[in-house]
Design an enzyme around this catalytic site. Structure first.
Site, mmCIF file in Angstrom:
data_model
loop_
_atom_site.group_PDB
_atom_site.id
_atom_site.type_symbol
_atom_site.label_atom_id
_atom_site.label_comp_id
_atom_site.label_asym_id
_atom_site.label_seq_id
_atom_site.Cartn_x
_atom_site.Cartn_y
_atom_site.Cartn_z
ATOM 1 N N GLU A 49 0.866 -1.174 0.000
ATOM 2 C CA GLU A 49 0.000 0.000 0.000
ATOM 3 C C GLU A 49 0.905 1.227 0.000
ATOM 4 O O GLU A 49 1.747 1.384 0.887
ATOM 5 C CB GLU A 49 -0.881 -0.030 1.247
ATOM 6 C CG GLU A 49 -1.795 1.139 1.419
ATOM 7 C CD GLU A 49 -2.531 1.092 2.755
ATOM 8 O OE1 GLU A 49 -3.224 2.080 3.056
ATOM 9 O OE2 GLU A 49 -2.401 0.086 3.494
ATOM 10 N N ASP A 60 -5.356 8.962 9.892
ATOM 11 C CA ASP A 60 -3.989 8.590 10.232
ATOM 12 C C ASP A 60 -3.565 9.142 11.579
ATOM 13 O O ASP A 60 -3.849 10.287 11.924
ATOM 14 C CB ASP A 60 -3.028 9.078 9.144
ATOM 15 C CG ASP A 60 -3.253 8.357 7.830
ATOM 16 O OD1 ASP A 60 -3.219 7.119 7.855
ATOM 17 O OD2 ASP A 60 -3.478 9.010 6.808
#
Length: 278
Positions: A49, A60
């Site tokens: 990824e 995140d």
């Protein structure tokens, strides 16, 4: 059949679970990102990824936020993602490994959905994980991706209603990204007790492979999650090790690219062993 569909079909035939590392493009530079991905591949990673740095990341945690900021401070441009893809395509160590982008929907929308998919495919990417794409807005992008043979991977969280989970599965392809914990990305030592039941229910609703991410801190958590999933996505733990290795190399006069690749390779090897033994 897309590269992701072929990969997961092959893995199921081998009774093997996918290991998917996450790396930020250009943290601290493209050379390091390429070298770390190659090292992860040699250590047993099945796909990767590739994070597209963004100034306002949605899900995140601090480790990946800092990684994105380092890349942005170094002058990151979207073209760097395409350049990295081309380099991986030409690298014999990793050219056969499927790779997907982790990208904000705002970037896709700004460029244009079809144009983003075309550019990604030309650079050797076979899918995109879009963490901030609402299911209500996913139909157009899902249609474009299906027409072009490009996988759209969407997230399911522990708080996603069951109706929405089913709709997300309908509009996704390649695999589903199941978020193991509520909140942001990051390493954790304890995982939710209802995770097994939640993933089990979702598996009854879809034939898509289910990969689990968020909170995988090392071999122990990987071993816990491997039996429940079709694959594991490991981000913060790898990104942190790469950043630490680069700083350590700078202070000691060693080669930062080589040091980061070795550190990431050793960690991925430990994850691979734990997953296979689970």
């Amino acid at each position: 059949m897309t590269p992701l569909q072929s990969l997961f079909e092959s893995l199921r035939g081998q009774n093997r679970k996918a290991l998917m590392p996450f790396l930020t493009t250009g943290d601290p530079n493209i050379d390091t990102t390429e070298a770390v991905i190659a090292a992860a591949r040699q250590a047993g990673a099945d796909l990767c990824e590739v994070g597209v740095p963004y100034s306002d990341p949605i899900a995140d945690g601090p480790v990946i936020q800092a990684s994105y900021q380092r890349a942005l401070d170094a002058g990151f441009k979207l073209q760097h993602v395409w350049d990295l893809g081309q380099r991986l395509t030409e690298n014999p160590k990793v050219k056969a490994m499927p790779r997907v982008t982790m990208v904000s929907y705002s970037i896709i929308y700004r460029i244009g959905m079809a144009k983003y998919v075309d550019q990604a495919m030309q650079a050797g990417y076979c899918g995109a994980i879009v963490p901030d794409l609402l299911v209500e807005e996913a139909e157009d992008l899902s249609k474009i991706c299906r027409e072009k043979g490009f996988d759209l991977i969407q997230l399911v969280t522990p708080t996603t209603t069951r109706d929405r989970q089913c709709r997300i599965a309908e509009l996704s392809s390649g695999f589903l990204y199941y978020v193991s914990v509520t909140g942001i990305t990051g390493e954790r030592t304890a995982l939710p007790t209802n995770l097994v039941d939640n993933v089990g229910w979702l598996r009854e609703q879809t034939e898509l492979p289910i990969c689990i991410g968020f909170g995988i801190s090392g071999p122990e958590t990987a071993a816990q999650l491997a039996p429940v999933s079709d694959g594991l996505i490991v981000g913060s733990a790898i990104v942190r090790r790469v950043a630490d290795a680069v700083e350590k190399a700078k202070s000691s006069g060693a080669d930062p690219v080589k040091t980061a690749a070795e550190e990431a390779g050793d960690f991925c090897h430990s994850l691979r062993q734990a997953i296979d033994a689970a």
